[in-house]
Design a protein around this motif. Sequence first.
Motif, PDB file in Angstrom:
ATOM      1  N   ASP A 110      54.707  47.311  42.139  1.00 52.99           N
ATOM      2  CA  ASP A 110      54.812  45.977  41.366  1.00 52.99           C
ATOM      3  C   ASP A 110      54.100  46.104  40.155  1.00 52.99           C
ATOM      4  O   ASP A 110      52.939  45.892  39.913  1.00 52.99           O
ATOM      5  CB  ASP A 110      54.198  44.892  42.347  1.00 52.99           C
ATOM      6  CG  ASP A 110      54.257  43.527  41.623  1.00 52.99           C
ATOM      7  OD1 ASP A 110      54.947  43.404  40.668  1.00 52.99           O
ATOM      8  OD2 ASP A 110      53.848  42.406  42.050  1.00 52.99           O
ATOM      9  N   PRO A 111      54.746  46.567  38.993  1.00 53.49           N
ATOM     10  CA  PRO A 111      54.121  46.885  37.678  1.00 53.49           C
ATOM     11  C   PRO A 111      53.417  45.592  37.000  1.00 53.49           C
ATOM     12  O   PRO A 111      52.593  45.709  36.228  1.00 53.49           O
ATOM     13  CB  PRO A 111      55.222  47.397  36.806  1.00 53.49           C
ATOM     14  CG  PRO A 111      56.443  47.686  37.597  1.00 53.49           C
ATOM     15  CD  PRO A 111      56.176  46.698  39.003  1.00 53.49           C
ATOM     16  N   SER A 112      53.680  44.519  37.455  1.00 51.31           N
ATOM     17  CA  SER A 112      53.051  43.432  36.860  1.00 51.31           C
ATOM     18  C   SER A 112      51.559  43.255  37.317  1.00 51.31           C
ATOM     19  O   SER A 112      50.767  42.516  36.769  1.00 51.31           O
ATOM     20  CB  SER A 112      54.005  41.933  37.527  1.00 51.31           C
ATOM     21  OG  SER A 112      53.648  41.855  38.726  1.00 51.31           O
ATOM     22  N   GLN A 113      51.150  43.898  38.532  1.00 53.86           N
ATOM     23  CA  GLN A 113      49.864  43.772  39.045  1.00 53.86           C
ATOM     24  C   GLN A 113      49.004  44.528  38.237  1.00 53.86           C
ATOM     25  O   GLN A 113      49.312  46.054  38.016  1.00 53.86           O
ATOM     26  CB  GLN A 113      49.730  44.440  40.499  1.00 53.86           C
ATOM     27  CG  GLN A 113      50.833  43.714  41.606  1.00 53.86           C
ATOM     28  CD  GLN A 113      50.035  42.307  41.762  1.00 53.86           C
ATOM     29  OE1 GLN A 113      48.986  41.849  41.687  1.00 53.86           O
ATOM     30  NE2 GLN A 113      50.853  41.299  41.557  1.00 53.86           N
ATOM     31  N   GLU A 114      47.983  44.203  37.605  1.00 58.96           N
ATOM     32  CA  GLU A 114      47.234  44.652  36.376  1.00 58.96           C
ATOM     33  C   GLU A 114      46.211  45.612  36.982  1.00 58.96           C
ATOM     34  O   GLU A 114      45.488  46.375  36.229  1.00 58.96           O
ATOM     35  CB  GLU A 114      46.777  43.599  35.478  1.00 58.96           C
ATOM     36  CG  GLU A 114      47.934  43.190  34.582  1.00 58.96           C
ATOM     37  CD  GLU A 114      47.522  42.020  33.764  1.00 58.96           C
ATOM     38  OE1 GLU A 114      46.532  42.085  33.288  1.00 58.96           O
ATOM     39  OE2 GLU A 114      48.679  41.479  32.929  1.00 58.96           O
ATOM     40  N   GLU A 115      45.540  45.462  38.216  1.00 61.07           N
ATOM     41  CA  GLU A 115      44.418  46.018  38.721  1.00 61.07           C
ATOM     42  C   GLU A 115      44.616  46.742  39.880  1.00 61.07           C
ATOM     43  O   GLU A 115      44.328  47.823  40.058  1.00 61.07           O
ATOM     44  CB  GLU A 115      43.252  45.002  38.945  1.00 61.07           C
ATOM     45  CG  GLU A 115      42.917  44.251  37.680  1.00 61.07           C
ATOM     46  CD  GLU A 115      41.565  43.391  38.130  1.00 61.07           C
ATOM     47  OE1 GLU A 115      41.020  43.662  38.881  1.00 61.07           O
ATOM     48  OE2 GLU A 115      41.313  42.478  37.154  1.00 61.07           O
ATOM     49  N   TRP A 116      45.289  46.143  40.871  1.00 63.04           N
ATOM     50  CA  TRP A 116      45.709  47.018  42.101  1.00 63.04           C
ATOM     51  C   TRP A 116      47.120  46.335  42.627  1.00 63.04           C
ATOM     52  O   TRP A 116      47.327  45.147  42.351  1.00 63.04           O
ATOM     53  CB  TRP A 116      44.861  46.183  43.216  1.00 63.04           C
ATOM     54  CG  TRP A 116      43.363  46.773  42.939  1.00 63.04           C
ATOM     55  CD1 TRP A 116      42.272  46.199  42.302  1.00 63.04           C
ATOM     56  CD2 TRP A 116      42.694  48.185  43.566  1.00 63.04           C
ATOM     57  NE1 TRP A 116      41.015  46.937  42.229  1.00 63.04           N
ATOM     58  CE2 TRP A 116      41.348  48.254  43.004  1.00 63.04           C
ATOM     59  CE3 TRP A 116      43.167  49.311  44.310  1.00 63.04           C
ATOM     60  CZ2 TRP A 116      40.428  49.053  43.239  1.00 63.04           C
ATOM     61  CZ3 TRP A 116      42.185  50.064  44.467  1.00 63.04           C
ATOM     62  CH2 TRP A 116      40.892  50.147  44.031  1.00 63.04           C
ATOM     63  N   GLY A 117      47.863  47.404  42.965  1.00 60.96           N
ATOM     64  CA  GLY A 117      49.060  47.062  43.528  1.00 60.96           C
ATOM     65  C   GLY A 117      49.633  48.089  44.547  1.00 60.96           C
ATOM     66  O   GLY A 117      49.075  48.735  44.860  1.00 60.96           O
ATOM     67  N   PRO A 118      50.761  47.472  45.178  1.00 61.45           N
ATOM     68  CA  PRO A 118      51.580  48.295  46.216  1.00 61.45           C
ATOM     69  C   PRO A 118      51.992  49.616  45.708  1.00 61.45           C
ATOM     70  O   PRO A 118      52.519  49.688  44.632  1.00 61.45           O
ATOM     71  CB  PRO A 118      52.510  47.431  46.514  1.00 61.45           C
ATOM     72  CG  PRO A 118      52.726  46.524  45.503  1.00 61.45           C
ATOM     73  CD  PRO A 118      51.534  46.458  44.661  1.00 61.45           C
TER      74      PRO A 118
END
Length: 100
Positions: A70-78
């Motif tokens: 999920d590139p939209s997650q700016e701090e932590w993502g899957p």
Amino acid sequence: MKKQDLSRRSFLKFGVAGLVAVPVAGLGWTTTAAAAERLDPESAEAQALQYVHQSEVEGQYCSNCLLYNDPSQEEWGPCAVFPGKVVAADGWCTAWVARG
């Protein structure tokens, strides 16, 4: 003929319900990913791929990796490599693949 109409009506109801359910299911997945546990760099799975929260490789970050789900997650993502965990957007591991 009424029986056929009921079947068609049922089919249309389920079809519309299915179309509505798909975007709603996506919202649930995002919420689940946001609530997932952060990957511990000291864990065996992280160490096997030399994962770090802060990349030291120029231009290579989890956020621009193909496996970062999920590139939209700016701090932590899957990440596909660490299912059920989230990784730092600024992190890095040896599984890094350039996003095309």
